[in-house]
Design a protein around this motif. Structure first.
Motif, PDB file in Angstrom:
ATOM      1  N   THR A  26      38.522 -20.862  33.891  1.00 19.67           N
ATOM      2  CA  THR A  26      37.762 -19.645  34.139  1.00 19.67           C
ATOM      3  C   THR A  26      36.409 -19.794  33.459  1.00 19.67           C
ATOM      4  OG1 THR A  26      39.780 -18.326  34.311  1.00 19.67           O
ATOM      5  CG2 THR A  26      37.723 -17.135  33.860  1.00 19.67           C
ATOM      6  N   VAL A  27      35.345 -19.670  34.247  1.00 20.69           N
ATOM      7  CA  VAL A  27      33.983 -19.828  33.745  1.00 20.69           C
ATOM      8  C   VAL A  27      33.547 -18.528  33.076  1.00 20.69           C
ATOM      9  CG1 VAL A  27      31.588 -20.285  34.385  1.00 20.69           C
ATOM     10  CG2 VAL A  27      33.440 -21.549  35.499  1.00 20.69           C
ATOM     11  N   LEU A  70      33.386 -30.130  35.734  1.00 20.59           N
ATOM     12  CA  LEU A  70      34.849 -30.012  35.762  1.00 20.59           C
ATOM     13  C   LEU A  70      35.466 -31.183  36.515  1.00 20.59           C
ATOM     14  CD1 LEU A  70      35.178 -26.170  36.364  1.00 20.59           C
ATOM     15  CD2 LEU A  70      35.258 -27.420  34.190  1.00 20.59           C
ATOM     16  N   VAL A  71      34.770 -31.675  37.546  1.00 24.43           N
ATOM     17  CA  VAL A  71      35.220 -32.885  38.245  1.00 24.43           C
ATOM     18  C   VAL A  71      35.200 -34.056  37.267  1.00 24.43           C
ATOM     19  CG1 VAL A  71      34.629 -34.554  40.055  1.00 24.43           C
ATOM     20  CG2 VAL A  71      34.505 -32.095  40.532  1.00 24.43           C
ATOM     21  N   SER A  72      34.120 -34.167  36.508  1.00 25.94           N
ATOM     22  CA  SER A  72      34.013 -35.228  35.512  1.00 25.94           C
ATOM     23  C   SER A  72      35.158 -35.154  34.507  1.00 25.94           C
ATOM     24  CB  SER A  72      32.664 -35.123  34.790  1.00 25.94           C
ATOM     25  OG  SER A  72      32.553 -36.105  33.785  1.00 25.94           O
ATOM     26  N   ARG A  98      30.577 -17.674  39.884  1.00 23.21           N
ATOM     27  CA  ARG A  98      30.064 -16.565  39.091  1.00 23.21           C
ATOM     28  C   ARG A  98      30.831 -16.449  37.771  1.00 23.21           C
ATOM     29  NH1 ARG A  98      26.732 -13.937  42.427  1.00 23.21           N
ATOM     30  NH2 ARG A  98      27.028 -14.247  44.647  1.00 23.21           N
ATOM     31  N   PRO A  99      30.203 -15.850  36.775  1.00 21.65           N
ATOM     32  CA  PRO A  99      30.939 -15.611  35.532  1.00 21.65           C
ATOM     33  C   PRO A  99      32.248 -14.866  35.837  1.00 21.65           C
ATOM     34  CG  PRO A  99      28.632 -14.976  35.287  1.00 21.65           C
ATOM     35  CD  PRO A  99      28.842 -15.283  36.743  1.00 21.65           C
ATOM     36  N   GLY A 100      33.331 -15.360  35.260  1.00 24.63           N
ATOM     37  CA  GLY A 100      34.646 -14.767  35.491  1.00 24.63           C
ATOM     38  C   GLY A 100      35.447 -15.434  36.585  1.00 24.63           C
ATOM     39  N   ASP A 101      34.802 -16.282  37.412  1.00 26.36           N
ATOM     40  CA  ASP A 101      35.534 -16.999  38.458  1.00 26.36           C
ATOM     41  C   ASP A 101      36.421 -18.076  37.842  1.00 26.36           C
ATOM     42  OD1 ASP A 101      34.360 -15.573  40.536  1.00 26.36           O
ATOM     43  OD2 ASP A 101      33.019 -17.199  41.163  1.00 26.36           O
ATOM     44  N   THR A 102      37.584 -18.260  38.426  1.00 23.42           N
ATOM     45  CA  THR A 102      38.466 -19.353  38.025  1.00 23.42           C
ATOM     46  C   THR A 102      38.303 -20.487  39.032  1.00 23.42           C
ATOM     47  OG1 THR A 102      40.031 -17.867  36.963  1.00 23.42           O
ATOM     48  CG2 THR A 102      40.853 -20.050  37.581  1.00 23.42           C
TER      49      THR A 102
END
Length: 147
Positions: A26-27, A70-72, A98-102
């Motif tokens: 979650t970003v 995140l791929v890295s 967006r902020p809050g997206d997983t």
């Protein structure tokens, strides 16, 4: 929140076409702030609600390269894992994060060159059912012969 599969190393001798590994994160606003500091990218579309509201995104978004990172993480920690060396990466950004997206970052083995220890990977990040990033990576995989 970081929910990923076991970390470590899968040596070239054990990699197979179709192998897949992923992580879920979650970003947060804090992640975006840290990425801005490390990258020195302070574009207001990432930090300023009023500014971002008037963009094509109609709100703040995470840095695209934060998502790509995140791929890295999957490549460096899971498949092939520790000892992997990036040789190349293509990326196509499909939708904003967006902020809050997983985000779920996933890599899948598409080709293997055992003689050169090279592995081709299909890379994808999703938020729910939406593909937000896709691409391909080439990596040099670790080998038991060089331990």
């Amino acid at each position: 929140m970081l929910d990923n599969q076991p970390r470590g190393t899968i040596c070239i001798e054990d990699i197979e076409i179709g192998m897949t590994r992923s992580l879920r994160k979650t970003v947060t606003d804090h992640d975006i702030e840290l990425f801005g500091e490390v990258s020195t990218d302070h574009n207001p579309v990432h930090f300023d609600d009023a500014y971002a509201k008037d963009t094509i995104f109609e709100g703040r978004i995470a840095h695209g390269m934060l998502t790509a990172g995140l791929v890295s993480a999957v490549i460096g920690e899971q498949l092939p894992g520790h000892g992997s060396i990036y040789l190349g990466q293509t990326l196509k950004f499909m939708a904003p994060v967006r902020p809050g997206d997983t985000v779920v970052a996933q890599v899948t083995v598409t080709d293997i060159d055992h003689a050169k220890r090279r592995v081709g990977l299909d890379c994808q990040c999703t938020v729910g059912d939406t593909v937000v990033l896709k691409g391909e990576a080439k990596v040099l995989a670790p080998s038991r012969k060089f331990d």
